[in-house]
Design a protein around this motif. Structure first.
Motif, PDB file in Angstrom:
ATOM      1  N   HIS A  15       0.828  -1.211   0.000  1.00  0.00           N
ATOM      2  CA  HIS A  15       0.000   0.000   0.000  1.00  0.00           C
ATOM      3  C   HIS A  15       0.860   1.257   0.000  1.00  0.00           C
ATOM      4  O   HIS A  15       0.623   2.190  -0.787  1.00  0.00           O
ATOM      5  CB  HIS A  15      -0.923  -0.015   1.214  1.00  0.00           C
ATOM      6  CG  HIS A  15      -1.822   1.179   1.302  1.00  0.00           C
ATOM      7  ND1 HIS A  15      -3.065   1.220   0.711  1.00  0.00           N
ATOM      8  CD2 HIS A  15      -1.660   2.393   1.896  1.00  0.00           C
ATOM      9  CE1 HIS A  15      -3.622   2.396   0.928  1.00  0.00           C
ATOM     10  NE2 HIS A  15      -2.797   3.121   1.651  1.00  0.00           N
ATOM     11  N   ASP A  27       3.949   1.603  -0.938  1.00  0.00           N
ATOM     12  CA  ASP A  27       4.675   1.718  -2.196  1.00  0.00           C
ATOM     13  C   ASP A  27       3.772   2.275  -3.300  1.00  0.00           C
ATOM     14  O   ASP A  27       4.185   3.142  -4.083  1.00  0.00           O
ATOM     15  CB  ASP A  27       5.205   0.341  -2.603  1.00  0.00           C
ATOM     16  CG  ASP A  27       6.017   0.387  -3.894  1.00  0.00           C
ATOM     17  OD1 ASP A  27       7.039   1.096  -3.909  1.00  0.00           O
ATOM     18  OD2 ASP A  27       5.633  -0.280  -4.863  1.00  0.00           O
ATOM     19  N   ALA A  28       2.511   1.802  -3.343  1.00  0.00           N
ATOM     20  CA  ALA A  28       1.577   2.294  -4.354  1.00  0.00           C
ATOM     21  C   ALA A  28       1.222   3.753  -4.120  1.00  0.00           C
ATOM     22  O   ALA A  28       1.154   4.541  -5.076  1.00  0.00           O
ATOM     23  CB  ALA A  28       0.312   1.434  -4.359  1.00  0.00           C
ATOM     24  N   LYS A  84       3.894   5.973  -5.299  1.00  0.00           N
ATOM     25  CA  LYS A  84       3.931   6.077  -6.757  1.00  0.00           C
ATOM     26  C   LYS A  84       2.803   6.966  -7.281  1.00  0.00           C
ATOM     27  O   LYS A  84       3.016   7.834  -8.120  1.00  0.00           O
ATOM     28  CB  LYS A  84       3.807   4.682  -7.392  1.00  0.00           C
ATOM     29  CG  LYS A  84       5.030   3.802  -7.230  1.00  0.00           C
ATOM     30  CD  LYS A  84       4.792   2.463  -7.913  1.00  0.00           C
ATOM     31  CE  LYS A  84       6.000   1.542  -7.780  1.00  0.00           C
ATOM     32  NZ  LYS A  84       5.752   0.221  -8.414  1.00  0.00           N
ATOM     33  N   ILE A 137      -3.591  -3.185  -5.408  1.00  0.00           N
ATOM     34  CA  ILE A 137      -2.909  -1.925  -5.118  1.00  0.00           C
ATOM     35  C   ILE A 137      -1.640  -1.806  -5.957  1.00  0.00           C
ATOM     36  O   ILE A 137      -1.222  -0.699  -6.325  1.00  0.00           O
ATOM     37  CB  ILE A 137      -2.591  -1.800  -3.612  1.00  0.00           C
ATOM     38  CG1 ILE A 137      -2.319  -0.343  -3.244  1.00  0.00           C
ATOM     39  CG2 ILE A 137      -1.445  -2.690  -3.204  1.00  0.00           C
ATOM     40  CD1 ILE A 137      -3.489   0.578  -3.406  1.00  0.00           C
ATOM     41  N   GLY A 138      -1.025  -2.952  -6.304  1.00  0.00           N
ATOM     42  CA  GLY A 138       0.138  -2.904  -7.185  1.00  0.00           C
ATOM     43  C   GLY A 138      -0.223  -2.428  -8.576  1.00  0.00           C
ATOM     44  O   GLY A 138       0.498  -1.633  -9.188  1.00  0.00           O
ATOM     45  N   GLY A 164      -0.781   1.294  -8.347  1.00  0.00           N
ATOM     46  CA  GLY A 164       0.470   2.031  -8.239  1.00  0.00           C
ATOM     47  C   GLY A 164       1.227   2.121  -9.550  1.00  0.00           C
ATOM     48  O   GLY A 164       1.885   3.128  -9.827  1.00  0.00           O
ATOM     49  N   ASP A 165       1.120   1.092 -10.388  1.00  0.00           N
ATOM     50  CA  ASP A 165       1.860   1.075 -11.650  1.00  0.00           C
ATOM     51  C   ASP A 165       1.157   1.842 -12.766  1.00  0.00           C
ATOM     52  O   ASP A 165       1.781   2.163 -13.787  1.00  0.00           O
ATOM     53  CB  ASP A 165       2.086  -0.369 -12.108  1.00  0.00           C
ATOM     54  CG  ASP A 165       3.064  -1.108 -11.217  1.00  0.00           C
ATOM     55  OD1 ASP A 165       3.865  -0.431 -10.537  1.00  0.00           O
ATOM     56  OD2 ASP A 165       3.018  -2.353 -11.189  1.00  0.00           O
TER      57      ASP A 165
END
Length: 527
Positions: free
Chosen positions: A156, A158-159, A162, A417-418, A421-422
């Protein structure tokens, strides 16, 4: 006469002594397992029945106080509010992760110490193995949820870093150097009191390696009433022509007040046009690190006649990853849509599907779509048109929002969530997430309506922008409903009214089937 009782014979007492000793050791192992389990339920609680009771109090006391404080805070602020505020505060999440790791280490140590202290002095090999197995299982039971929690928090955070990149950025990689500007007020009790409405631009980008530049495939402006949470979505077609250019935007130096070069100058080309102009005249964009995003936002603001405060950009190719992470999305397909294949433009300038290419059909009816199918459903226009695609995009938005349930989020959260984030980027300041989380709750409780601008209500080739802005104003400022007129019993008055009121003009033949695209509930397009 020989004494037959033999009670004084040590040999005769030995079996009884071994049986008693084994029973005592068994009871000791059972007690140790029970106390160890108690320490696994409540950290250090099992130590209270051992000589290490003071250490048990030191461990148990803070754990209980922390649990009571968390429960009280959640009940006072509401579970949903607490969850949103926590998710919005990455600093708090990082602190929770550290506490979770340290707390778990202490907890595991308390479980192991309880087993060690409460174990009998001379257990058999089997009893020792059983106690070690129980202790190991309890330690694993405590550690596994904590490890999962740290994994979820890490994904979370990390996302969020980003999506809300402090230095700005572009979907798919790269940085822009943009500095997000806050529109949230300084009053903690009412951060939105100086901003009755906040307007957010939602852009679907079709940037890809095989394409030159970025074309905004989807353009929706969400206008939110910060008092009530009521919101209106304005959909702008990609093929809008003769769009007005702000005087202070560098594109005005190239094209003048109107972006006009025929059917090659469409609204979704503004981003790429600004980027190319910035390459040719970098001095014009000295203070603007995101010329494409800025130009798109400013032009749309002029079209609708409202300020746009923030932008959210979604990579449409990555949308398929999000749908797959969710386990698919259920929609009611209303028209036959091709998936895959190649397209070409015929002599009349019409987009056609290459019949020799490899494709399949998405048939009408309710069905669960995977990522590539959902992307094709949202983007295809080869057998329909831009306006049909706009309706399908709004339908997909409603379906995704409706079907993200807590169980799905819990099971697939790192993947979901990944994917976010991407493939998602915004210029919302990360430090404002608490206020935006509270506004999201209001939006969920409010009404959500949609006003798409399509061929049914505007001329995309030669639009009347004054009329568009007037419709936007009416949507955001609806006239109050007039009280119903009292019925009259005077026949003469009724006759006069009938004579002075012209009957409505009948619709021309065939126009009754044309969609009106009036202001409506956002989910109505899926019916």
């Amino acid at each position: 006469m020989t004494d037959s009782r033999g009670s004084s014979d040590p040999a005769s007492d030995a079996p009884v002594s071994r049986s008693s000793s084994e029973q005592e050791r068994g009871e000791g192992v059972g007690r140790a397992a029970g106390l160890t389990t108690l320490s696994a339920v409540l950290p250090g609680a099992g130590l209270l029945a051992t000589p290490r009771r003071r250490l048990g109090l030191v461990i148990l006391g803070p754990a209980v106080l922390a649990l009571v404080a968390v429960v009280a805070y959640a009940l006072t602020n509401g579970l949903t509010t607490t969850a949103l505020q926590t998710a919005a505060d990455t600093g708090r999440l990082r602190a929770i992760a550290v506490v979770l790791v340290l707390g778990t280490l202490v907890w595991v140590a308390a479980i192991a110490l309880t087993a060690l202290v409460a174990a009998p002095r001379h257990p058999s090999r089997g009893q020792r193995a059983a106690l070690i197995a129980v202790t190991g299982a309890l330690c694993l039971a405590v550690t596994a949820p904590a490890a999962l929690g740290v994994r979820y928090i890490s994904a979370h955070v990390d996302a969020v870093d980003k999506v809300f990149e402090a230095g700005g950025g572009t979907v798919g990689g790269g940085t822009s150097g943009a500095t997000p500007t806050s529109v949230v007020g300084s009053d903690p009790d009412d951060p939105w009191k100086d901003l009755p409405r906040v307007n957010v631009l939602l852009l679907g980008s079709d940037a890809a390696e095989a394409r030159e530049g970025t074309r905004t495939d989807t353009m929706i402006v969400a206008s939110i009433d910060t008092r009530t949470g009521d919101s209106v979505l304005f959909s702008i077609p990609r093929n809008l022509q003769n769009v007005p250019l702000p005087r202070d935007n560098p594109l005005h130096e190239v094209y003048g007040p109107v972006y006009d070069c025929g059917d090659q100058c469409l609204m979704n080309s503004i981003w790429t046009e600004a980027e190319l102009t910035a390459q040719e005249h970098p001095e014009w964009y000295a203070d603007d690190p995101t010329p494409g995003q800025t130009a798109t936002r400013e032009v749309l603001s002029g079209i609708l006649g409202i300020p746009i405060h923030h932008t959210v950009i979604v990579n449409m190719e990555g949308f398929a990853d999000l749908v797959d992470a969710m386990g698919g999305v259920l929609v009611n397909v209303q028209e036959r849509i091709p998936i895959g294949g190649y397209t070409y433009t015929d002599a009349n300038g019409t987009l056609q599907l290459d019949p020799t290419s490899d494709y399949e059909w998405l048939e009408p009816g309710p069905q669960r779509l995977d990522g590539p199918q959902a992307l094709a459903y949202s983007r295809s226009r080869v057998t329909t048109d831009d306006f049909s695609r706009m309706r399908r995009q709004r339908c997909m938005v409603a379906a995704v929002v409706d079907q993200v349930n807590p169980m799905t989020m819990l099971q697939r959260y790192p993947q979901i969530i990944g994917a976010v984030g991407d493939n998602v980027l915004t210029d919302l300041p990360q430090e404002d997430l608490d206020e935006w989380a509270a506004l999201v709750l209001q939006v969920q409780d409010g009404t959500m309506r949609s006003l798409p601008f399509t061929g049914a209500n505007i001329d995309t080739v030669d639009p009347n922008y004054s009329q568009i802005r007037a419709r936007v104003y009416e949507a955001l400022n609806p006239a109050p409903e007039l009280p119903a007129e009292e019925p009259t019993e005077d026949p003469a008055a009724t006759d006069d009214a009938a004579q002075t009121t012209a009957p409505p003009e009948p619709d021309p033949a065939g126009t009754t089937e044309e969609p009106t695209d009036d202001l409506e509930d956002v989910g109505a397009v899926c019916d």
